[in-house]
Scaffold this active site. Sequence first.
Site, PDB file in Angstrom:
ATOM      1  NE  ARG A  88      50.870  33.946  28.363  1.00 17.13           N
ATOM      2  CZ  ARG A  88      51.952  33.150  28.506  1.00 17.13           C
ATOM      3  NH1 ARG A  88      52.399  32.874  29.718  1.00 17.13           N
ATOM      4  NH2 ARG A  88      52.556  32.652  27.452  1.00 17.13           N
ATOM      5  CE1 TYR A 132      28.535  39.660  42.328  1.00 18.84           C
ATOM      6  CE2 TYR A 132      30.657  38.588  41.993  1.00 18.84           C
ATOM      7  CZ  TYR A 132      29.460  39.078  41.497  1.00 18.84           C
ATOM      8  OH  TYR A 132      29.192  38.980  40.152  1.00 18.84           O
ATOM      9  CG  ASP A 150      35.863  41.859  48.203  1.00 17.92           C
ATOM     10  OD1 ASP A 150      36.070  43.051  47.933  1.00 17.92           O
ATOM     11  OD2 ASP A 150      35.188  41.112  47.471  1.00 17.92           O
ATOM     12  CE  LYS A 198      31.492  45.721  40.974  1.00 20.51           C
ATOM     13  NZ  LYS A 198      32.337  44.605  40.558  1.00 20.51           N
TER      14      LYS A 198
END
Length: 386
Positions: free
Chosen positions: A51, A103, A175, A200
């Site tokens: 982790r 978004y 972004d 993406k």
Amino acid sequence: MTTKKHGFATRAIHDGQKPDELTGAVNVPIYLTSTYQQEEIGKNKGHEYARLTNPTRDALEESLCSLEGGTSAHVFGSGMAAITALCTMMKTGDHVVCSDNVYGGTGRLFDKVMTNYGLTFTYVDTSVAENVAAAIRPETKLVHIETPTNPMMAITDIAAVAAICHARGVELSVDNTFLSPYFQQPIALGADIVMHSTTKFLNGHSDGLGGVLVCTKPEHAERFRFVQKCTGGILSPFESYLLLRGVKTLAVRMKQHDANGRVVADFLKGHKAVERVFYPGLAEHPQHELAGRQQTGYGSMLSMELGSLERANTFAKSLKLCLLAESLGGVETLICHPATMTHAAVGAEGRARLGITDGLMRVSAGIEDVEDIVADLEQALDRLGS
């Protein structure tokens, strides 16, 4: 931190992606382990628990840091997980200024989750820099912009907004998902943090979720490493490997995406069934000149207005090659209906305010032969008449 002594395509292939020292394998191995043997109490080989760190994920973070020109990068299990980590910079009472056309999931997170913890948000049209200045308050800690916006393709002047933010002691996050670091470098324009949904263009093959925050300050690195450790919203070794593979071809893919996007936009602009095309690469786009200055390409993302939900659905059902699907940035051409997909959570009133109509379709032009993309779009649009 890596240097910029090599060109973008070279760094995309080599930075963070060194041959394996044990075997000479040219691809970074997928380290499928949850823990690591320690040599003695208090002594390890740089890794304790998966982790916290993983060699495959570490390689990916080095790669993405290099491509965006930051000082550290931190990957998460999705783009939304990255945005959530970004919010951990704030505390109760802090204020965020955000682009009004982002978004839909970003606004949903801010308004439906983060407000429960005492954060407040103001949404403005950041394509007008003065709107940002007017919205900043004494308690404002962050301005978050998306440029180009999803799905209306509005452009924000990153350098102008960065100057406003820094004069007021506020940080700027950008972004950069729609353009990738190949076409836009927000940090070079003054941004403090760059965010991507790596699902993406960075991945590019529609086969893995992910998100990243690329940072510029030591305190960012300390914060986001701590968040990765505490929340566990990390990217898996396998998806880190998929993303490393995708990044290697980012430069060549983005060139073809851009070339195809320009052709598709020109075709759609001339088709009688299309009322309007939203694409910064078109001379009639209101921020065409700004896009040409702060971007090195226009990319493959565009939207078109078809006039009604019925016409949009007829078009969607008529597609044969292009795929009706959410997401973007894959090698295949993806077309979505924002009103019922990406921006359903915004609500009818919010969509109307932003200009997201029931007839709006968003196109992510893939890297197929562009003649085939155009032919499919044409046969589907011809079913609509004029």
